[in-house]
Design a protein around this motif. Structure first.
Motif, PDB file in Angstrom:
ATOM      1  N   SER A 162       0.827  -1.196   0.000  1.00 29.37           N
ATOM      2  CA  SER A 162       0.000   0.000   0.000  1.00 29.37           C
ATOM      3  C   SER A 162       0.860   1.244   0.000  1.00 29.37           C
ATOM      4  CB  SER A 162      -0.923   0.025   1.238  1.00 29.37           C
ATOM      5  OG  SER A 162      -1.856  -1.031   1.213  1.00 29.37           O
ATOM      6  N   ARG A 183      -6.395   9.116   0.241  1.00 30.22           N
ATOM      7  CA  ARG A 183      -6.728   7.722  -0.013  1.00 30.22           C
ATOM      8  C   ARG A 183      -5.476   6.855   0.031  1.00 30.22           C
ATOM      9  NH1 ARG A 183     -11.373   7.608  -4.757  1.00 30.22           N
ATOM     10  NH2 ARG A 183     -12.622   9.328  -3.951  1.00 30.22           N
ATOM     11  N   CYS A 195     -13.810  -7.312   7.114  1.00 32.66           N
ATOM     12  CA  CYS A 195     -13.298  -5.944   7.043  1.00 32.66           C
ATOM     13  C   CYS A 195     -14.474  -4.971   6.986  1.00 32.66           C
ATOM     14  CB  CYS A 195     -12.421  -5.804   5.796  1.00 32.66           C
ATOM     15  SG  CYS A 195     -11.794  -4.142   5.480  1.00 32.66           S
ATOM     16  N   LEU A 242     -13.838  -1.557   6.271  1.00 38.26           N
ATOM     17  CA  LEU A 242     -13.406  -0.371   5.538  1.00 38.26           C
ATOM     18  C   LEU A 242     -14.096  -0.284   4.172  1.00 38.26           C
ATOM     19  CD1 LEU A 242      -9.539  -0.420   6.130  1.00 38.26           C
ATOM     20  CD2 LEU A 242     -11.263   0.916   7.346  1.00 38.26           C
ATOM     21  N   HIS A 250     -13.981   0.376   0.142  1.00 31.61           N
ATOM     22  CA  HIS A 250     -12.984   0.251  -0.916  1.00 31.61           C
ATOM     23  C   HIS A 250     -13.637   0.522  -2.267  1.00 31.61           C
ATOM     24  CE1 HIS A 250     -10.779  -1.941   2.184  1.00 31.61           C
ATOM     25  NE2 HIS A 250     -11.715  -2.875   2.197  1.00 31.61           N
ATOM     26  N   SER A 308     -18.839   0.839   3.833  1.00 31.21           N
ATOM     27  CA  SER A 308     -18.379   0.701   5.212  1.00 31.21           C
ATOM     28  C   SER A 308     -19.256  -0.302   5.947  1.00 31.21           C
ATOM     29  CB  SER A 308     -18.438   2.049   5.929  1.00 31.21           C
ATOM     30  OG  SER A 308     -17.598   3.000   5.302  1.00 31.21           O
ATOM     31  N   ASP A 326      -7.082  -1.251  -5.440  1.00 27.78           N
ATOM     32  CA  ASP A 326      -8.201  -0.478  -4.916  1.00 27.78           C
ATOM     33  C   ASP A 326      -7.738   0.684  -4.050  1.00 27.78           C
ATOM     34  OD1 ASP A 326      -7.805  -1.452  -2.274  1.00 27.78           O
ATOM     35  OD2 ASP A 326      -9.352  -2.977  -2.459  1.00 27.78           O
ATOM     36  N   THR A 352      -8.776   3.148  -0.584  1.00 30.80           N
ATOM     37  CA  THR A 352      -9.504   3.210   0.680  1.00 30.80           C
ATOM     38  C   THR A 352      -9.275   4.585   1.307  1.00 30.80           C
ATOM     39  OG1 THR A 352      -9.216   0.841   1.088  1.00 30.80           O
ATOM     40  CG2 THR A 352      -9.692   2.216   2.998  1.00 30.80           C
ATOM     41  N   ARG A 405      -4.036  -6.418   4.566  1.00 25.98           N
ATOM     42  CA  ARG A 405      -3.959  -5.033   4.074  1.00 25.98           C
ATOM     43  C   ARG A 405      -2.951  -4.233   4.913  1.00 25.98           C
ATOM     44  NH1 ARG A 405      -7.472  -2.741   0.508  1.00 25.98           N
ATOM     45  NH2 ARG A 405      -9.169  -4.079  -0.209  1.00 25.98           N
TER      46      ARG A 405
END
Length: 269
Positions: free
Chosen positions: A152, A158, A176, A178, A180, A210, A227, A229, A244
């Motif tokens: 990442s 982002r 998850c 989060l 995306h 979310s 992606d 986030t 992640r």
């Protein structure tokens, strides 16, 4: 939710073709530049909006702050808000972006025509420029069975994540919460929600809201994705899949680092 290429909407402005799909308050946009490049297209108009995008094939240049930044295929880039810039290309290229969209903006065919766009028929099931695998995805070096390899990088507000999935991977991952916005670049994945499941294949774009309910990615065979986030969503108490590498939770007491004054570029490797 996810959208397949056959369901993208398409418009033309001069020789530039834009194919797009709405994913919540963000649009995935695939710009197809012809042999003549960006000449005379809206990409060369001055713009101050932020961009999170990557070059699928070809080479583009972003003019910002008195400099031109060359960006080759297989690289993602970020242009901060408020920085006037223009995008150029001397030849054919495909440019993919996740663009925030005002929820009140009218994107009806009638409004698009009034804005000077030619509304085109739905595209074919396989779009030019969405190659499998795309630049930066080396399936010859796929992870071991059950393994997910990801990296990442922060790009403004982002976080860009690039991930490759080995066979039978993701089945032991936690859920998850989060959000995306992403593109499956190779293979196929099941997005398992705590109350549902959907299957995405290479070229599909997806949006995970979310949670809860949370989600996780399951790969029966090798697959890869890119992606974005929101960095502000990474905070204490929010469930995050262990593969992640998003960094520590955001400490809102700390002063936000200043926006960069130039274009940020990250290779999709």
């Amino acid at each position: 939710m996810h959208v397949a290429p056959a369901d993208f909407r398409s418009v033309r402005s001069g020789s530039l073709i834009l194919r797009f799909a709405m994913l919540g308050d963000t649009a995935y946009v695939l710009a197809e530049l012809p042999q003549t490049g960006s000449a005379g297209s809206v990409l060369e108009d001055p713009c101050t909006r932020p961009h999170w995008a990557f070059v699928v094939d070809g080479t583009i240049h972003i003019e910002a702050g008195g400099e031109r930044h060359p960006i080759d295929a297989g690289s993602a880039f970020y242009v901060p808000p408020g920085i006037e810039h223009r995008i150029f290309s001397d030849g054919p290229a495909h440019l993919a972006a996740f663009e925030p969209v005002d929820p009140d903006r009218d994107l009806s065919d009638e409004r698009l025509r009034a804005d000077g766009y030619e509304v085109l028929p739905r595209p074919p099931a396989v779009l030019p420029g969405v190659v499998v695998p795309p630049p930066g995805v080396d399936l010859a070096a796929e992870p071991d069975a059950g393994e997910i390899v990801a990296s990442s990088v922060a790009m403004g507000e982002r976080i860009l994540t690039r991930a490759r999935f080995g066979v039978r991977s993701g089945y032991t991952s936690a859920f998850c919460d989060l959000p995306h916005w992403g593109l499956l670049t190779a293979g196929s994945l099941a997005i398992e929600w705590e109350d549902d499941v959907e299957v995405v294949t290479a070229g599909d774009v997806y949006y995970c809201k979310s949670g809860p309910p949370g989600h996780r990615f399951l790969a029966a065979d090798p697959a890869a994705l890119i992606d974005f986030t929101p960095a502000a969503a990474v905070r204490s108490g929010v469930r995050v899949q262990g593969w992640r590498p998003l960094g520590p939770p955001v400490d809102r007491r700390r002063r936000r680092r200043p926006e960069p004054k130039t274009v940020e570029v990250a290779p999709l490797l």
